[in-house]
Design an enzyme around this catalytic site. Sequence first.
Site, PDB file in Angstrom:
ATOM      1  N   TYR A   1     -59.446   9.235  30.651  1.00  0.00           N
ATOM      2  CA  TYR A   1     -59.307   9.904  31.938  1.00  0.00           C
ATOM      3  C   TYR A   1     -60.007  11.261  31.938  1.00  0.00           C
ATOM      4  O   TYR A   1     -59.876  12.048  31.005  1.00  0.00           O
ATOM      5  CB  TYR A   1     -57.823  10.123  32.266  1.00  0.00           C
ATOM      6  CG  TYR A   1     -57.124   8.904  32.817  1.00  0.00           C
ATOM      7  CD1 TYR A   1     -57.481   8.374  34.049  1.00  0.00           C
ATOM      8  CD2 TYR A   1     -56.093   8.300  32.111  1.00  0.00           C
ATOM      9  CE1 TYR A   1     -56.829   7.262  34.564  1.00  0.00           C
ATOM     10  CE2 TYR A   1     -55.432   7.190  32.610  1.00  0.00           C
ATOM     11  CZ  TYR A   1     -55.809   6.675  33.842  1.00  0.00           C
ATOM     12  OH  TYR A   1     -55.171   5.569  34.354  1.00  0.00           O
TER      13      TYR A   1
ATOM     14  N   LYS B   1     -25.712  11.842  18.665  1.00  0.00           N
ATOM     15  CA  LYS B   1     -25.956  12.009  20.100  1.00  0.00           C
ATOM     16  C   LYS B   1     -27.328  11.468  20.466  1.00  0.00           C
ATOM     17  O   LYS B   1     -28.162  11.191  19.603  1.00  0.00           O
ATOM     18  CB  LYS B   1     -25.848  13.495  20.474  1.00  0.00           C
ATOM     19  CG  LYS B   1     -26.870  14.385  19.784  1.00  0.00           C
ATOM     20  CD  LYS B   1     -26.645  15.838  20.126  1.00  0.00           C
ATOM     21  CE  LYS B   1     -27.668  16.737  19.404  1.00  0.00           C
ATOM     22  NZ  LYS B   1     -27.485  18.162  19.743  1.00  0.00           N
TER      23      LYS B   1
ATOM     24  N   ARG C   1     -24.738  29.859  24.397  1.00  0.00           N
ATOM     25  CA  ARG C   1     -24.987  28.539  24.983  1.00  0.00           C
ATOM     26  C   ARG C   1     -23.676  27.878  25.356  1.00  0.00           C
ATOM     27  O   ARG C   1     -23.364  27.705  26.525  1.00  0.00           O
ATOM     28  CB  ARG C   1     -25.795  27.667  24.005  1.00  0.00           C
ATOM     29  CG  ARG C   1     -26.213  26.333  24.583  1.00  0.00           C
ATOM     30  CD  ARG C   1     -26.974  25.478  23.587  1.00  0.00           C
ATOM     31  NE  ARG C   1     -26.142  25.067  22.459  1.00  0.00           N
ATOM     32  CZ  ARG C   1     -26.506  24.138  21.570  1.00  0.00           C
ATOM     33  NH1 ARG C   1     -27.702  23.562  21.665  1.00  0.00           N
ATOM     34  NH2 ARG C   1     -25.708  23.813  20.573  1.00  0.00           N
TER      35      ARG C   1
ATOM     36  N   MET D   1     -50.811   6.634  29.784  1.00  0.00           N
ATOM     37  CA  MET D   1     -49.411   6.226  29.812  1.00  0.00           C
ATOM     38  C   MET D   1     -49.134   5.131  28.795  1.00  0.00           C
ATOM     39  O   MET D   1     -48.106   5.151  28.106  1.00  0.00           O
ATOM     40  CB  MET D   1     -49.017   5.752  31.209  1.00  0.00           C
ATOM     41  CG  MET D   1     -47.548   5.340  31.304  1.00  0.00           C
ATOM     42  SD  MET D   1     -47.062   4.753  32.939  1.00  0.00           S
ATOM     43  CE  MET D   1     -47.062   6.293  33.864  1.00  0.00           C
TER      44      MET D   1
END
Length: 383
Positions: free
Chosen positions: A269, A49, A148, A317
Amino acid sequence: MVEMSIHFSQTKRDLSAGGVLTIDLTALRHNYQVISKRIAPTRAAAVVKADAYGLGADRIAPAFYEVGCRDFFVAHLAEAFDLRPFLNPDAMIYILNGLQPGTEAACAAENLIPVLNSLEQLENWANLAQSLNRKLPALLQIDTGMSRLGLSAQEVDQLIDNIDLLAPIDVKFIISHLASGDEPENPANALQLDALHKALARLPKFPIAFSNSGGCFLEKSYYFDLARPGIVLYGVGPAASDHSIRPVVSLQARVIQVRTVEQGSPIGYGGTYIAPRRMQIATIAVGYADGWFRSLSNKGSAFFNATRLPIVGRVSMDSITLDVSDLPEGTLKLGSLVELIGPNQRIEDVARDCNTIPYEILTALGDRYARIYCDNAAEAQQT
């Protein structure tokens, strides 16, 4: 890590990528064989998956097939559609999340097999089978304590009262899922096994699929007829300390700049890191858009050979700044490669630094890397 030559067909995209993700198909096949031998005579499936945990199901699933895997699990019908062209017709593809209303006919037309997780999904599949006047294959999931997916205890009671619902369905397996299979001492495992046995005693006899990766390393009473290992096949997870399981993934990032910064210089940053001394800083072309999480800011690392290169400043990023002061000046330059995942830093180590799990690291890596699929099929067949 010695600078490596990249021996593969280098497209323009490969050359411009910020990092190199290497996937060892030989190790992948080896891991499948290790699990298969461990749980024999139980059959081993392969969970592919999320595009084979982000590594490319079109390459990963056929590698498993080559060493005998015939049972493949995906999460969504769309994943099954994408995978079908890459596997021979005798491969069974199971859809863990079952089917959304209105998709049943398309699923049946492609010979795909849904996991029926509720009475509603079961009824929808049975209605289609009746309209086609033929039995349709499916797996039936029972919730044994994870809350679930799967039939609840109340739904099992309802099914037993209306057992003819199963008449149009070819139930290949009854399945359930271990919530704590990677914790061998957790009493929840035994409770789930007991709950499964109690449900099975009330239902018609069908083959059983219960163990996930962790379950494959529990005692044999958890194995039944089919196991569906996932993360362990990719070299991480419950059996990472088992030396018979090989790492499958390595990741390197390219340097895009090296500079000297003076004491007191803010880095990245927000200036969250202030240089405590004169330092050598290397910026690499990988960031959180490439799955290198922002939570690694000021605490993660890369490696060059055995030298740890701490992340300093925030992960951006598309880039990360590393303290490379411990390397001789000039060691790194534009285009040099540093290790993010490899012999010095496992996926588990990165996950620990992120305060997350290896699954999240692996599936987040994304598609901006140049990818190398290493394959020694002769070695795989001899394993």
